[in-house]
Design a protein around this motif. Structure first.
Motif, PDB file in Angstrom:
ATOM      1  N   THR A  62       0.813  -1.215   0.000  1.00 32.98           N
ATOM      2  CA  THR A  62       0.000   0.000   0.000  1.00 32.98           C
ATOM      3  C   THR A  62       0.844   1.262   0.000  1.00 32.98           C
ATOM      4  O   THR A  62       1.833   1.356   0.729  1.00 32.98           O
ATOM      5  N   LEU A  63       0.439   2.215  -0.832  1.00 26.19           N
ATOM      6  CA  LEU A  63       0.974   3.573  -0.781  1.00 26.19           C
ATOM      7  C   LEU A  63       0.042   4.370   0.124  1.00 26.19           C
ATOM      8  O   LEU A  63      -1.152   4.485  -0.149  1.00 26.19           O
ATOM      9  N   PHE A  64       0.573   4.904   1.198  1.00 27.52           N
ATOM     10  CA  PHE A  64      -0.215   5.622   2.200  1.00 27.52           C
ATOM     11  C   PHE A  64       0.183   7.095   2.162  1.00 27.52           C
ATOM     12  O   PHE A  64       1.306   7.454   2.494  1.00 27.52           O
ATOM     13  N   ILE A  65      -0.741   7.940   1.720  1.00 33.89           N
ATOM     14  CA  ILE A  65      -0.478   9.374   1.606  1.00 33.89           C
ATOM     15  C   ILE A  65      -1.172  10.086   2.753  1.00 33.89           C
ATOM     16  O   ILE A  65      -2.399  10.095   2.842  1.00 33.89           O
ATOM     17  N   ASP A 102       0.315   8.682  12.866  1.00 38.41           N
ATOM     18  CA  ASP A 102       1.289   7.597  12.747  1.00 38.41           C
ATOM     19  C   ASP A 102       0.664   6.496  11.888  1.00 38.41           C
ATOM     20  O   ASP A 102      -0.102   5.674  12.392  1.00 38.41           O
ATOM     21  N   PRO A 103       0.941   6.483  10.572  1.00 38.55           N
ATOM     22  CA  PRO A 103       0.310   5.508   9.681  1.00 38.55           C
ATOM     23  C   PRO A 103       0.450   4.065  10.127  1.00 38.55           C
ATOM     24  O   PRO A 103      -0.506   3.287  10.048  1.00 38.55           O
ATOM     25  N   ASN A 104       1.641   3.677  10.580  1.00 36.94           N
ATOM     26  CA  ASN A 104       1.827   2.286  10.996  1.00 36.94           C
ATOM     27  C   ASN A 104       1.054   1.953  12.250  1.00 36.94           C
ATOM     28  O   ASN A 104       0.520   0.845  12.388  1.00 36.94           O
ATOM     29  N   GLU A 142       5.461  -2.851   4.887  1.00 36.26           N
ATOM     30  CA  GLU A 142       4.104  -2.981   4.361  1.00 36.26           C
ATOM     31  C   GLU A 142       3.583  -1.707   3.714  1.00 36.26           C
ATOM     32  O   GLU A 142       2.810  -1.761   2.749  1.00 36.26           O
ATOM     33  N   LEU A 143       3.966  -0.557   4.244  1.00 34.79           N
ATOM     34  CA  LEU A 143       3.473   0.713   3.723  1.00 34.79           C
ATOM     35  C   LEU A 143       4.602   1.520   3.091  1.00 34.79           C
ATOM     36  O   LEU A 143       5.673   1.649   3.663  1.00 34.79           O
ATOM     37  N   PHE A 144       4.336   2.065   1.920  1.00 39.96           N
ATOM     38  CA  PHE A 144       5.214   3.066   1.320  1.00 39.96           C
ATOM     39  C   PHE A 144       4.532   4.397   1.615  1.00 39.96           C
ATOM     40  O   PHE A 144       3.400   4.635   1.161  1.00 39.96           O
ATOM     41  N   ILE A 145       5.172   5.255   2.384  1.00 36.84           N
ATOM     42  CA  ILE A 145       4.487   6.409   2.955  1.00 36.84           C
ATOM     43  C   ILE A 145       4.965   7.728   2.355  1.00 36.84           C
ATOM     44  O   ILE A 145       6.159   7.985   2.255  1.00 36.84           O
ATOM     45  N   ILE A 146       3.989   8.543   1.964  1.00 33.44           N
ATOM     46  CA  ILE A 146       4.245   9.915   1.537  1.00 33.44           C
ATOM     47  C   ILE A 146       3.561  10.830   2.539  1.00 33.44           C
ATOM     48  O   ILE A 146       2.380  10.657   2.844  1.00 33.44           O
ATOM     49  N   ARG A 147       4.309  11.800   3.058  1.00 30.04           N
ATOM     50  CA  ARG A 147       3.722  12.748   4.006  1.00 30.04           C
ATOM     51  C   ARG A 147       4.012  14.173   3.545  1.00 30.04           C
ATOM     52  O   ARG A 147       5.137  14.498   3.173  1.00 30.04           O
ATOM     53  N   ASN A 148       2.987  14.993   3.565  1.00 27.83           N
ATOM     54  CA  ASN A 148       3.157  16.406   3.258  1.00 27.83           C
ATOM     55  C   ASN A 148       2.034  17.197   3.929  1.00 27.83           C
ATOM     56  O   ASN A 148       1.133  16.616   4.530  1.00 27.83           O
ATOM     57  N   VAL A 195       2.510  -1.266  -5.929  1.00 28.28           N
ATOM     58  CA  VAL A 195       1.556  -1.317  -4.820  1.00 28.28           C
ATOM     59  C   VAL A 195       0.163  -1.668  -5.329  1.00 28.28           C
ATOM     60  O   VAL A 195      -0.196  -1.367  -6.474  1.00 28.28           O
ATOM     61  N   GLU A 196      -0.628  -2.293  -4.465  1.00 25.82           N
ATOM     62  CA  GLU A 196      -1.977  -2.724  -4.833  1.00 25.82           C
ATOM     63  C   GLU A 196      -3.036  -1.725  -4.386  1.00 25.82           C
ATOM     64  O   GLU A 196      -4.177  -1.774  -4.869  1.00 25.82           O
ATOM     65  N   ASN A 197      -2.667  -0.864  -3.443  1.00 26.33           N
ATOM     66  CA  ASN A 197      -3.626   0.094  -2.893  1.00 26.33           C
ATOM     67  C   ASN A 197      -2.970   1.458  -2.734  1.00 26.33           C
ATOM     68  O   ASN A 197      -1.770   1.555  -2.471  1.00 26.33           O
ATOM     69  N   ILE A 198      -3.780   2.501  -2.877  1.00 20.33           N
ATOM     70  CA  ILE A 198      -3.358   3.847  -2.510  1.00 20.33           C
ATOM     71  C   ILE A 198      -4.407   4.416  -1.570  1.00 20.33           C
ATOM     72  O   ILE A 198      -5.598   4.447  -1.898  1.00 20.33           O
ATOM     73  N   ILE A 199      -3.964   4.830  -0.400  1.00 15.15           N
ATOM     74  CA  ILE A 199      -4.860   5.431   0.586  1.00 15.15           C
ATOM     75  C   ILE A 199      -4.464   6.879   0.791  1.00 15.15           C
ATOM     76  O   ILE A 199      -3.294   7.180   1.044  1.00 15.15           O
TER      77      ILE A 199
END
Length: 210
Positions: free
Chosen positions: A34-37, A45-47, A56-62, A92-96
């Motif tokens: 999952t890409l977690f934006i 705290d995404p995790n 598990e998560l590829f994280i973008i924060r802005n 990734v299979e999901n983008i949140i």
């Protein structure tokens, strides 16, 4: 700084040891599902809120969890390049897109434009959410600040989902069924997460207490 230094010692002695095999496997590479934006806000705290482990998560924060619309450019684009890498290289299979309550970025959008003159780069960045700001301000009077705030935060999430679909490779994968998009609204003070339902066009509580 002392707290951080103590923390890295405790991590090595505790969490790392408990997940030693996981970390050994991760040295070979990553395969996040999952890409977690999310917002850069320190309260998110995404995790923690998804109970996921490293890898598990590829994280973008802005600021205000914003996704710039797709465009080809020679500029340095951090969010756009991270999205590209997550979708095209990591698969990734999901983008949140995860917004949250009491979001400072969304609140700033609802203030007079000149209130951010001392933060020129932040001011420019938030222009990407002005279409939602204009809609909220036209539909809800300033005598209802809490409703404005709630609508701004949720509307901003939906706007970013629309922006994601301007990326050709994302739209292609979504249409093919190999990539799913989801919009979340996390309530800091209650732990509740509302997920956007495209059919009903509303956010529905996803983690109510049993």
């Amino acid at each position: 700084m002392k707290k951080l230094l103590e923390g890295i010692v405790k991590f090595r002695q505790g969490d790392f040891e408990n997940h030693k095999e996981l970390f050994m496997g991760l040295k070979e590479g990553q395969n996040p599902h999952t890409l977690f934006i999310s917002c850069s806000d320190s309260r998110i705290d995404p995790n923690m809120i998804t109970k996921t482990l490293p890898g598990e998560l590829f994280i973008i924060r802005n600021i205000a969890n914003i996704v710039p619309p797709y465009r080809e450019t020679a500029e340095y684009v951090a969010t756009t390049s991270a999205i590209e890498y997550a979708v095209l290289n990591l698969g990734v299979e999901n983008i949140i897109v995860c917004g949250h309550s009491n979001c400072g970025g969304c609140a700033a959008c609802l203030k007079p434009i000149d209130s951010l003159n001392n933060l020129p780069h932040t001011k420019k960045w938030l222009e990407l959410s002005y279409p939602i700001r204009d809609k909220v301000m036209s539909e809800v009077g300033e005598e209802y600040p809490e409703i404005r705030e709630w609508m701004m935060e949720q509307g901003n999430v939906v706007e970013q989902l629309k922006h994601l679909l301007t990326y050709p490779y994302i739209k292609e994968k979504v249409c093919a069924g190999s990539l799913k998009l989801s919009g979340w609204h996390y309530i800091i003070e209650t732990g509740e997460i509302f997920i956007y339902n495209k059919e009903s066009q509303e956010f529905l509580l996803a983690n109510g207490r049993n």
